[in-house]
Design a protein around this motif. Structure first.
Motif, mmCIF file in Angstrom:
data_model
loop_
_atom_site.group_PDB
_atom_site.id
_atom_site.type_symbol
_atom_site.label_atom_id
_atom_site.label_comp_id
_atom_site.label_asym_id
_atom_site.label_seq_id
_atom_site.Cartn_x
_atom_site.Cartn_y
_atom_site.Cartn_z
ATOM 1 N N ASP A 70 0.833 -1.191 0.000
ATOM 2 C CA ASP A 70 0.000 0.000 0.000
ATOM 3 C C ASP A 70 0.872 1.247 0.000
ATOM 4 O O ASP A 70 1.807 1.383 0.771
ATOM 5 N N GLY A 71 0.558 2.166 -0.909
ATOM 6 C CA GLY A 71 1.256 3.436 -0.964
ATOM 7 C C GLY A 71 2.576 3.394 -1.684
ATOM 8 O O GLY A 71 3.244 4.398 -1.801
ATOM 9 N N VAL A 72 3.041 2.223 -2.159
ATOM 10 C CA VAL A 72 4.332 2.147 -2.825
ATOM 11 C C VAL A 72 4.183 1.625 -4.242
ATOM 12 O O VAL A 72 4.532 2.276 -5.205
ATOM 13 N N GLN A 73 3.683 0.433 -4.378
ATOM 14 C CA GLN A 73 3.484 -0.177 -5.680
ATOM 15 C C GLN A 73 2.035 -0.645 -5.762
ATOM 16 O O GLN A 73 1.760 -1.838 -5.842
ATOM 17 N N GLU A 74 1.106 0.281 -5.728
ATOM 18 C CA GLU A 74 -0.295 -0.096 -5.621
ATOM 19 C C GLU A 74 -0.776 -0.859 -6.847
ATOM 20 O O GLU A 74 -1.653 -1.709 -6.755
ATOM 21 N N HIS A 75 -0.202 -0.534 -8.028
ATOM 22 C CA HIS A 75 -0.717 -1.109 -9.260
ATOM 23 C C HIS A 75 0.176 -2.220 -9.807
ATOM 24 O O HIS A 75 -0.046 -2.676 -10.917
ATOM 25 N N THR A 76 1.211 -2.630 -9.086
ATOM 26 C CA THR A 76 2.090 -3.706 -9.547
ATOM 27 C C THR A 76 1.439 -5.050 -9.261
ATOM 28 O O THR A 76 1.190 -5.391 -8.108
ATOM 29 N N HIS A 77 1.182 -5.795 -10.310
ATOM 30 C CA HIS A 77 0.588 -7.117 -10.141
ATOM 31 C C HIS A 77 1.567 -8.230 -10.485
ATOM 32 O O HIS A 77 1.311 -9.391 -10.198
ATOM 33 N N SER A 78 2.721 -7.900 -11.123
ATOM 34 C CA SER A 78 3.689 -8.930 -11.520
ATOM 35 C C SER A 78 5.100 -8.382 -11.395
ATOM 36 O O SER A 78 5.349 -7.205 -11.661
ATOM 37 N N ILE A 79 6.017 -9.257 -10.992
ATOM 38 C CA ILE A 79 7.432 -8.901 -10.894
ATOM 39 C C ILE A 79 8.238 -9.965 -11.626
ATOM 40 O O ILE A 79 8.067 -11.159 -11.381
ATOM 41 N N ILE A 80 9.121 -9.532 -12.525
ATOM 42 C CA ILE A 80 9.951 -10.437 -13.330
ATOM 43 C C ILE A 80 11.412 -10.143 -13.011
ATOM 44 O O ILE A 80 11.832 -8.989 -13.026
ATOM 45 N N LEU A 81 12.161 -11.191 -12.742
ATOM 46 C CA LEU A 81 13.592 -11.063 -12.476
ATOM 47 C C LEU A 81 14.383 -11.574 -13.671
ATOM 48 O O LEU A 81 14.107 -12.660 -14.185
ATOM 49 N N ASP A 82 15.369 -10.812 -14.077
ATOM 50 C CA ASP A 82 16.253 -11.201 -15.181
ATOM 51 C C ASP A 82 17.520 -11.809 -14.596
ATOM 52 O O ASP A 82 18.331 -11.110 -13.988
ATOM 53 N N PHE A 83 17.682 -13.111 -14.792
ATOM 54 C CA PHE A 83 18.848 -13.825 -14.264
ATOM 55 C C PHE A 83 19.853 -14.156 -15.357
ATOM 56 O O PHE A 83 20.599 -15.121 -15.244
ATOM 57 N N SER A 136 -2.217 -11.168 -7.616
ATOM 58 C CA SER A 136 -0.817 -10.790 -7.791
ATOM 59 C C SER A 136 -0.092 -11.951 -8.425
ATOM 60 O O SER A 136 -0.285 -13.098 -8.038
ATOM 61 N N GLU A 137 0.753 -11.649 -9.395
ATOM 62 C CA GLU A 137 1.382 -12.714 -10.173
ATOM 63 C C GLU A 137 2.887 -12.492 -10.232
ATOM 64 O O GLU A 137 3.364 -11.357 -10.234
ATOM 65 N N PHE A 138 3.635 -13.545 -10.276
ATOM 66 C CA PHE A 138 5.061 -13.437 -10.517
ATOM 67 C C PHE A 138 5.463 -14.462 -11.549
ATOM 68 O O PHE A 138 4.797 -15.469 -11.742
ATOM 69 N N ALA A 139 6.583 -14.196 -12.235
ATOM 70 C CA ALA A 139 7.009 -15.040 -13.356
ATOM 71 C C ALA A 139 8.416 -15.536 -13.135
ATOM 72 O O ALA A 139 9.272 -14.826 -12.638
ATOM 73 N N LEU A 140 8.611 -16.776 -13.517
ATOM 74 C CA LEU A 140 9.946 -17.363 -13.550
ATOM 75 C C LEU A 140 10.375 -17.376 -15.004
ATOM 76 O O LEU A 140 9.797 -18.080 -15.813
ATOM 77 N N VAL A 141 11.386 -16.610 -15.326
ATOM 78 C CA VAL A 141 11.780 -16.448 -16.717
ATOM 79 C C VAL A 141 13.083 -17.170 -16.955
ATOM 80 O O VAL A 141 14.015 -17.046 -16.177
#
Length: 737
Positions: free
Chosen positions: A642-655, A727-732
């Motif tokens: 709340d108050g920081v990334q309110e609209h972020t539903h996915s996070i992708i990491l580049d490895f 909320s979703e996250f991806a393994l790339v």
């Protein structure tokens, strides 16, 4: 038809059948023979192929370890013959007197010493002096005075030097066979150039005493060069004027002709062999006794080869540490010079082969009472400056040395040592020209400049052995520091492409609404795993304490729900049975009526009650519970941000920079995924390491691996359209380049 005709026809039929059987058998035999021939031919072909393969492998192996056989048939006499001849003669003439010059540093005046190097000579000399000091050879003279038995001392020191050389060669051969040459990969170009410049400083310092005609004390260990320079400064008033004049004249002639060779190299068919001319002229002058008395000359050069004999093995236990140090330093000097000339002339050096060749030279030399050899900086530069291009120049030098040792040694006994020192001094100009790297490195890479300077200073101050070790350690520390503090950035998509670049560096890269793409410029390992997690959480704006608190509370609630469900499962049968009994009692008009007309309240003896609509049991609804859990998880993640990334539903990491996963990184990734964050895997071996580490589970499956960032982005966008509240996250998974 009568019986006779029938018998004839039967006989004929039988004959035909027999003939067919015989033909069939013959055909079968022919087929079998053909198959046998085919099998034999295939076996022969396999044998021939195996023989060809084994012969080819042997040929490759022989050419690898005896490279002379590969390049000598292609040698061009027209292009390289004259230059190699002049270069080989020049270097060969320098070999013997300069070797005897270096032998003075070891007090081994009766050795054959081709291929010597100043620093190696000092190291061998320190070992000889330690195990055969002068105090052990003092005897009483005829008149009661104390005299030194120099002959016995020299013999003992020769034995120590030969044993050290043999053990040094054995170390080098063994290191080469176990592929120790890989250490060359840790010798970066700035390190090599700084190291060779520092080694050239040691060589120059060792030659100054011959140019000034003074005799300073010899020092060893750290700060040896500083002590030597201080001692030379103290002895400057005692400079021998004639020796200094010889040095100045030789230096002037060498510098002028060298500059002419450099300026008119495109017009000259061959560089002027000034080294050969200077050595010949001064030798003739001294041989005719024209020079002033008091000038130091090379002195007695023994003729002939020393008979081979096994060095005394008893010294091995005393010199094992020194032998290993000499082996490493000798190899470091040789491979550093090799890499320097390889970079300059565009060829490759086989580090393991060089190590074995150097070890064999020292091993064989130990049986002929030679002391350890390595690549000579001064003679290598002389060979290059006089036009030598191939190993034929080295072969000619070897022939010249062999002839000189056998017959021509006395001709160089009157050669002034100042002349040889002047040749060494001038030819080391190329090494000191490497100081021009400093301004170039200042502009291009400050870290590489620091490596160059630290290597140079460590080599000058700590000597070559300790300086090399300190330089390699410092270089590795710079790599660790750079990987420990990498650049962390967020990526954005370049419009109308599948490229994802840093949003801070490229204005064309725009962040995708609702998706955070995180990248580290270095691989992740134990030294920066925690920093990576901190940077990730900071960039993504996740409130970790709040999220962990909500996670803990949610786990407790889930545990309580599971407990209630287990109790419901245990009592569900009793409830259903009670309901059925009450329904049957109602049908028999023996039911108990409760308040309300639409619902029925059924009570059993244990106090359990359920509200039913017909025969439906509403006490156990797994689908509703599952939906509630998903909703609760979504609420947990959304409330944490709340108050920081309110609209972020996915996070992708580049490895993509990651090439391996250690246990610390694995635990960090587990913590990251515990916070419902993603990751991106670079190569297949990393996925295998994650599998062995037990990373994948029901919550983190391989279905979240993607071949590229763009595929992961498309997946997250499609998923967010289906479930905008989640909320979703991806393994790339990025393929290796």
């Amino acid at each position: 038809m009568n019986r006779t005709d029938m018998g004839v026809s039967d006989h004929a039929g039988a004959t035909v059948c027999v003939e067919r059987i015989i033909l069939d058998e013959l055909k079968l035999d022919e087929v079998a023979q053909r198959q046998t021939e085919i099998q034999r031919s295939s076996i022969k072909e396999k044998i021939c192929d195996s023989v060809r393969c084994s012969v080819g492998q042997w040929k490759i192996w022989i050419l690898k370890w005896i490279p002379l056989l590969s390049w000598i048939p292609q040698y061009s006499v027209r292009e390289n013959g004259l230059g190699d001849l002049v270069s080989g003669v020049s270097v060969g003439i320098m070999h013997l007197p300069q070797g005897c010059l270096h032998s003075m540093k070891t007090d081994l005046r009766s050795l054959n010493v081709p291929g010597t190097f100043a620093v190696i000579s000092i190291m061998i000399g320190s070992v000889s002096e330690r195990l055969a000091p002068d105090d052990h050879f003092l005897t009483n003279g005829t008149n009661g005075s104390v005299v030194m038995d120099t002959e016995a001392r020299d013999v003992q020191r020769v034995k120590v030097a030969a044993a050290t050389t043999l053990l040094c060669g054995i170390f080098q051969v063994l290191l080469g066979l176990v592929r120790f040459g890989f250490v060359v990969t840790y010798l970066s170009e700035p390190l090599v150039r700084g190291y060779t410049t520092g080694a050239a400083t040691h060589v120059i310092t060792s030659q100054l005493k011959y140019m000034f005609g003074v005799s300073p004390r010899r020092f060893s260990g750290p700060l040896q060069l500083i002590y030597t320079l201080v001692e030379l400064g103290r002895l400057l008033p005692q400079t021998h004027i004639a020796t200094l004049l010889i040095s100045l004249v030789a230096l002037t002639a060498l510098i002028i002709v060298k500059e002419i060779n450099s300026c008119y190299s495109h017009r000259l068919l061959l560089p002027v062999p000034i080294e050969l001319m200077v050595v010949s002229s001064y030798t003739c002058t001294m041989f005719l006794q024209i020079a002033v008395n008091g000038v130091d000359v090379v002195g007695e050069i023994p003729s002939g080869l020393v008979p081979p004999r096994v060095p005394e093995v008893g010294f091995f236990s005393s010199v094992v540490g020194d032998a290993f140090a000499v082996a490493v330093v000798g190899y470091a000097i040789s491979i550093s010079l090799g890499k320097t000339f390889a970079l300059k002339h565009g060829y490759k050096v086989d580090s393991n082969q060089e190590l074995v060749a150097l070890g064999l030279s020292n091993t064989i030399g130990g049986f002929f009472q030679c002391y350890s050899v390595t690549s000579s900086m001064s003679r290598s530069l002389v060979q290059e400056s006089t036009g030598g291009k191939t190993q034929v120049a080295g072969m000619i030098s070897a022939v010249i040395v062999f002839i000189t040792v056998l017959k021509l040694g006395p001709l160089f006994e009157q050669l002034p040592t100042a002349v040889l020192s002047s040749i060494v001094f001038v030819n080391l100009k190329g090494m000191f020209m490497q100081c021009q790297d400093i301004p170039a490195l200042w502009r291009s890479s400050r870290v590489d400049l620091l490596v160059w300077l630290v290597t140079f200073l460590c080599t000058v101050l700590l000597n070559l052995d300790l300086g090399l070790a300190a330089s390699i350690i410092f270089t590795l520390l710079t790599v660790i520091c750079r990987t420990q503090r990498p650049r962390y950035s967020l990526l954005g998509r370049v419009s109308d492409t599948e490229l994802y670049l840093e949003t801070e560096s490229y204005k064309e890269a725009k962040a995708i609404p609702g998706i955070t793409i995180f990248r580290s410029s270095a691989m992740i390992y134990y030294a920066n795993a925690e920093l990576y997690q901190e940077a990730l959480l900071k960039k993504s704006g996740i409130n970790v304490p709040k999220l962990l608190k909500l996670k803990t509370r949610k786990e407790e609630e889930n545990a309580k729900k599971k407990q209630v469900k287990e109790q419901d499962k245990q009592t569900g049968v009793l409830r259903e049975l009670a309901n059925r009994m009450m329904v049957s009692m109602k049908n028999a008009s023996e039911s108990v009526h409760c308040h309300g007309t639409d619902q029925e309240c059924i009570i059993n003896d244990s106090g359990i009650a359920t509200v039913t609509h017909g025969n439906m049991n509403c006490s156990f609804q797994p689908e509703q519970d599952s939906e509630e859990e998903n909703r609760d998880e979504t609420d947990t993640h959304s409330s944490s941000c709340d108050g920081v990334q309110e609209h972020t539903h996915s996070i992708i990491l580049d490895f993509s920079p990651v090439s391996f996963i250690d246990t610390v990184t694995l635990k960090t990734l587990k913590n990251v995924t515990y916070l419902t964050l993603p990751m991106c895997v670079a190569v297949v071996c990393v996925v295998q390491q994650l599998e062995r580490g037990g990373f994948f589970s029901e919550s983190i499956s391989k279905s979240r691996l993607f071949p590229s960032i763009h595929d992961a982005v498309l997946h997250c966008l499609c998923r967010s359209q289906r479930d905008r509240s989640g909320s979703e996250f991806a393994l790339v998974r990025l393929s290796s380049h």
